[in-house]
Write an enzyme that holds these catalytic residues in place. Sequence first.
Site, PDB file in Angstrom:
ATOM      1  N   ARG A  18      46.742  38.990  41.450  1.00 15.58           N
ATOM      2  CA  ARG A  18      46.051  38.086  40.542  1.00 15.58           C
ATOM      3  C   ARG A  18      44.967  37.351  41.327  1.00 15.58           C
ATOM      4  NH1 ARG A  18      47.949  40.812  37.197  1.00 15.58           N
ATOM      5  NH2 ARG A  18      49.290  40.232  35.412  1.00 15.58           N
TER       6      ARG A  18
ATOM      7  N   HIS B  21      39.691  45.082  37.639  1.00 19.46           N
ATOM      8  CA  HIS B  21      41.095  44.943  37.243  1.00 19.46           C
ATOM      9  C   HIS B  21      41.616  46.253  36.626  1.00 19.46           C
ATOM     10  CE1 HIS B  21      44.280  41.734  36.037  1.00 19.46           C
ATOM     11  NE2 HIS B  21      44.855  42.877  36.370  1.00 19.46           N
TER      12      HIS B  21
END
Length: 332
Positions: free
Chosen positions: A247, A295
Amino acid sequence: MASASAQLHQAPPGAPSVAGPGQVLLHCNWLNKQLWFDQLTAAGMPVAWPEDIRDWSSIQYAVGWNFTPEVLAKMPGLRAIASLGAGVDHAMRPGLIPPGVEILRIVDPLMAQRMATWVMWAVVNFQRKMDLYARAQAERRWDKTIENLKPWDNGEVRVGIMGYGVMGQAAAGLLRAAGYDVAAWARSPHDSADIKVFSGRESLRSFVERTDVLVCLLPLTAETEGIISAQLLTWLPRGAGVVNAARGKHLDEAALLAAIDSGHVAGAVLDVFATEPLPADSPLWAHPKIRITPHVSSITDVPNAVAQITENYQRLVAGEPLLRVANKSVGY
């Protein structure tokens, strides 16, 4: 009169029937959200978009990502939330999920394999200086001096993986099979016959100091947010690389830029960011020593996830224990 989208919420002829109380909320704004809707519907789940919910008080099961307090407040009978991805940090914000509501994870070997492959690529990219070769190609320059005619061999590269859950173990296994010197760090002790696993904050510095390529695969919790800090980056050997596929909030992006510009950190491969999509004016985009992917390191496999989400819905309806329940006390 029902909306056109509401008419789509009926399971197609021949779909398996899942008898349950009321509709199931699907809360998602991803690019492939219609694929999720179609496959959940085909599995027999009575999913509905927020605008098509008929009776919010009857909802006991919700599926999605990034639920808001306003949406959750509409569902007093909610019993479980099924995450659309392996991470559940989006549902672990303090005070967000009402007491008694379970948070359900996706545990998918295929996702772990995808992550391991991406991590392997990132390590090789740094190890073999592939960005410099790409630059030489763009300049039509035949340059055999980039690695000084002596590649950095796998057994000489000390890879350190932060996080030793499903993703971390898959990445460690693939790297170790290719001959890399792999160690891991986790918040709690893990038994491993294959690699050394450091555990606890007291061992973090020792772990980082023995690492040439630092790979972050930690869950995001209050304890791990900001863990790749300016101080931690100074513990890395000079010339080390940083890889983050966990993250964005694990990493102090400004500290990373400073460490690279100072020459202490040689470069980074980043798949996740504090703000996503990454703003166009971010200095990360144009930095010659940073490789960016949007991502995509481990995209959720929709069919496998749908099977797990449907299984838990059926168990909820039958009054059976739910599977893959996240531990709220640790945040994942």
